[in-house]
Motif scaffolding. Structure first.
Motif, PDB file in Angstrom:
ATOM      1  N   THR A   1      30.199  35.299  40.684  1.00 32.53           N
ATOM      2  CA  THR A   1      30.683  36.461  40.068  1.00 32.53           C
ATOM      3  C   THR A   1      31.884  35.831  39.271  1.00 32.53           C
ATOM      4  N   LEU A   2      31.945  36.377  38.031  1.00 27.65           N
ATOM      5  CA  LEU A   2      33.033  35.966  37.067  1.00 27.65           C
ATOM      6  C   LEU A   2      33.897  37.375  36.910  1.00 27.65           C
ATOM      7  N   THR A   3      34.819  37.474  37.634  1.00 25.14           N
ATOM      8  CA  THR A   3      35.847  38.416  37.543  1.00 25.14           C
ATOM      9  C   THR A   3      36.932  38.355  36.637  1.00 25.14           C
ATOM     10  N   LEU A   4      37.308  39.394  35.999  1.00 23.70           N
ATOM     11  CA  LEU A   4      38.032  39.515  34.639  1.00 23.70           C
ATOM     12  C   LEU A   4      39.333  39.752  35.254  1.00 23.70           C
ATOM     13  N   ALA A   5      40.608  39.307  34.838  1.00 23.36           N
ATOM     14  CA  ALA A   5      42.122  39.190  34.687  1.00 23.36           C
ATOM     15  C   ALA A   5      42.383  38.772  36.306  1.00 23.36           C
TER      16      ALA A   5
ATOM     17  N   LEU B   1      32.918  32.732  43.642  1.00 19.54           N
ATOM     18  CA  LEU B   1      34.005  33.812  42.815  1.00 19.54           C
ATOM     19  C   LEU B   1      34.871  32.977  41.855  1.00 19.54           C
ATOM     20  N   SER B   2      34.944  33.230  40.522  1.00 14.12           N
ATOM     21  CA  SER B   2      35.826  32.626  39.682  1.00 14.12           C
ATOM     22  C   SER B   2      36.511  33.809  39.107  1.00 14.12           C
ATOM     23  N   VAL B   3      37.643  33.599  38.394  1.00 14.02           N
ATOM     24  CA  VAL B   3      38.449  34.758  37.821  1.00 14.02           C
ATOM     25  C   VAL B   3      38.955  34.024  36.488  1.00 14.02           C
TER      26      VAL B   3
ATOM     27  N   LEU C   1      24.265  36.092  37.876  1.00 14.40           N
ATOM     28  CA  LEU C   1      25.683  36.036  37.168  1.00 14.40           C
ATOM     29  C   LEU C   1      26.227  37.347  37.278  1.00 14.40           C
ATOM     30  N   SER C   2      27.139  37.898  37.852  1.00  8.94           N
ATOM     31  CA  SER C   2      27.711  39.279  37.827  1.00  8.94           C
ATOM     32  C   SER C   2      29.190  39.052  37.053  1.00  8.94           C
ATOM     33  N   LEU C   3      29.136  39.980  36.152  1.00  3.68           N
ATOM     34  CA  LEU C   3      30.609  40.121  35.108  1.00  3.68           C
ATOM     35  C   LEU C   3      31.303  41.020  36.001  1.00  3.68           C
TER      36      LEU C   3
END
Length: 111
Positions: free
Chosen positions: A59-63, A78-80, A34-36
């Motif tokens: 991948t949980l990307t920010l914003a 991919l989730s945000v 899981l990549s942040l």
């Protein structure tokens, strides 16, 4: 599962030294990563993949999704998520107007 957060948005060129060793080990330690924000070794702005790089299971990307995440081969899913609590997102003192992107939930699945 390995949680990858070694190098994120600020990557400039290939990872070196201890970060490079951690990134190389991530792929050997677990079948799931899981990549942040962005997979370590992937340039968030251009999508250029450096060596070494993490091939993330998720991948949980920010914003907001980063331009470099357009290439789906570096993240199976991919989730945000909101980088700030909802109360802070709506704070008038920050002059933010991102609409209701996170109205239903704090995590939005992209693919």
């Amino acid at each position: 599962m390995v949680h990858d957060g070694v190098v994120g948005y600020s990557l400039a060129g290939p990872p070196t030294g201890p970060p490079a060793a951690l990134i190389a080990a991530a792929g050997q330690l677990a079948p799931a990563v899981l990549s942040l924000d962005v997979p370590s070794g992937l340039d968030a702005a251009s999508g250029e993949v450096h060596e070494p790089a993490v091939r993330a299971t998720a991948t949980l990307t920010l914003a907001l999704p980063k331009v470099g995440l357009r290439e789906r081969s570096w993240a199976s899913s991919l989730s945000v998520t909101s980088a700030c609590p909802r109360a802070l997102d709506a704070a008038p003192t920050l002059n933010l107007d991102v609409g209701a992107v996170f109205a239903a939930d704090e995590v939005l699945r992209i693919w």
